[in-house]
Design a protein around this motif. Structure first.
Motif, PDB file in Angstrom:
ATOM      1  N   ILE A  24       7.296   4.157  -0.899  1.00 58.65           N
ATOM      2  CA  ILE A  24       7.878   3.732  -2.180  1.00 58.65           C
ATOM      3  C   ILE A  24       7.566   4.794  -3.227  1.00 58.65           C
ATOM      4  O   ILE A  24       6.475   5.366  -3.231  1.00 58.65           O
ATOM      5  N   ASP A  25       8.513   5.052  -4.086  1.00 59.86           N
ATOM      6  CA  ASP A  25       8.271   5.924  -5.232  1.00 59.86           C
ATOM      7  C   ASP A  25       7.495   5.078  -6.235  1.00 59.86           C
ATOM      8  O   ASP A  25       8.061   4.215  -6.921  1.00 59.86           O
ATOM      9  N   ALA A  26       6.177   5.277  -6.299  1.00 58.36           N
ATOM     10  CA  ALA A  26       5.294   4.435  -7.120  1.00 58.36           C
ATOM     11  C   ALA A  26       5.681   4.438  -8.588  1.00 58.36           C
ATOM     12  O   ALA A  26       5.450   3.449  -9.298  1.00 58.36           O
ATOM     13  N   SER A  27       6.304   5.492  -9.055  1.00 58.87           N
ATOM     14  CA  SER A  27       6.683   5.553 -10.471  1.00 58.87           C
ATOM     15  C   SER A  27       7.820   4.588 -10.802  1.00 58.87           C
ATOM     16  O   SER A  27       8.074   4.309 -11.967  1.00 58.87           O
TER      17      SER A  27
ATOM     18  N   SER B  62       0.813  -1.230   0.000  1.00 57.38           N
ATOM     19  CA  SER B  62       0.000   0.000   0.000  1.00 57.38           C
ATOM     20  C   SER B  62       0.840   1.271   0.000  1.00 57.38           C
ATOM     21  O   SER B  62       0.584   2.198   0.762  1.00 57.38           O
ATOM     22  N   GLY B  63       1.869   1.289  -0.828  1.00 52.30           N
ATOM     23  CA  GLY B  63       2.680   2.490  -0.983  1.00 52.30           C
ATOM     24  C   GLY B  63       3.720   2.711   0.091  1.00 52.30           C
ATOM     25  O   GLY B  63       4.452   3.694   0.062  1.00 52.30           O
ATOM     26  N   LYS B  64       3.806   1.807   1.037  1.00 50.82           N
ATOM     27  CA  LYS B  64       4.784   1.911   2.124  1.00 50.82           C
ATOM     28  C   LYS B  64       5.829   0.810   1.984  1.00 50.82           C
ATOM     29  O   LYS B  64       5.565  -0.249   1.417  1.00 50.82           O
ATOM     30  N   VAL B  65       7.012   1.074   2.534  1.00 50.64           N
ATOM     31  CA  VAL B  65       8.090   0.086   2.560  1.00 50.64           C
ATOM     32  C   VAL B  65       8.239  -0.387   4.006  1.00 50.64           C
ATOM     33  O   VAL B  65       8.298   0.426   4.938  1.00 50.64           O
ATOM     34  N   TYR B  66       8.272  -1.704   4.179  1.00 52.85           N
ATOM     35  CA  TYR B  66       8.386  -2.310   5.502  1.00 52.85           C
ATOM     36  C   TYR B  66       9.629  -3.187   5.562  1.00 52.85           C
ATOM     37  O   TYR B  66       9.863  -4.007   4.676  1.00 52.85           O
ATOM     38  N   ASP B  67      10.408  -3.030   6.628  1.00 53.88           N
ATOM     39  CA  ASP B  67      11.544  -3.905   6.885  1.00 53.88           C
ATOM     40  C   ASP B  67      11.050  -4.958   7.866  1.00 53.88           C
ATOM     41  O   ASP B  67      10.950  -4.712   9.070  1.00 53.88           O
TER      42      ASP B  67
END
Length: 134
Positions: free
Chosen positions: A80-83, A27-32
């Motif tokens: 995240i850069d969606a592009s 959903s547009g987020k980055v998770y570690d």
């Protein structure tokens, strides 16, 4: 005032695809999720299988609980850069040894080499027992 979240490029995120270093895009987020690998109810394989792509659909298809959704915030490291996210994931099959029919036939031969003498011994014993009774 809160600082802006870090924005990651897809090419950076996909390099984190191992058990001890695993990042996901949801959903547009980055998770570690590296620290969560051993605790994930579905196992680490599920998380590793979601690397290298936008895993939003994978995540939503499972129907996570509210507590799972709240737990996600702990592992968020940025956006995240969606592009930079490819529209379609390139399938890379897992590496495994090719099928070798010779190994299968060797296994069968080894079993037969063990079983045939055992069966003959059993048959000889049965014949001997049968002939003693007469």
């Amino acid at each position: 005032m809160a600082s802006k979240p870090k924005v990651y490029h897809f090419d950076e995120v996909v390099t984190h695809n191992e058990t001890k270093d695993c990042w996901l895009i949801i959903s547009g987020k980055v998770y570690d999720v590296s620290a969560f690998m051993d605790d994930h109810p579905g196992g680490s394989e599920v998380l590793l299988g979601a690397t290298g792509k936008d895993a939003t659909n994978d995540y939503e298809d499972v129907g996570h609980s509210e507590s799972a959704k709240e737990l996600m915030a702990k592992y968020a490291i940025g956006d995240i850069d969606a592009s930079t996210v490819p529209k379609k994931r390139t399938y890379i099959p897992p590496k495994q040894a090719p099928y070798n029919p010779d190994k299968t036939s060797d296994f069968v031969l080894n079993i037969l080499q063990f079983l045939v003498p055992l069966l003959l011994l059993g048959l000889a014993y049965a014949v001997r027992q049968f002939s003693k009774k007469e």
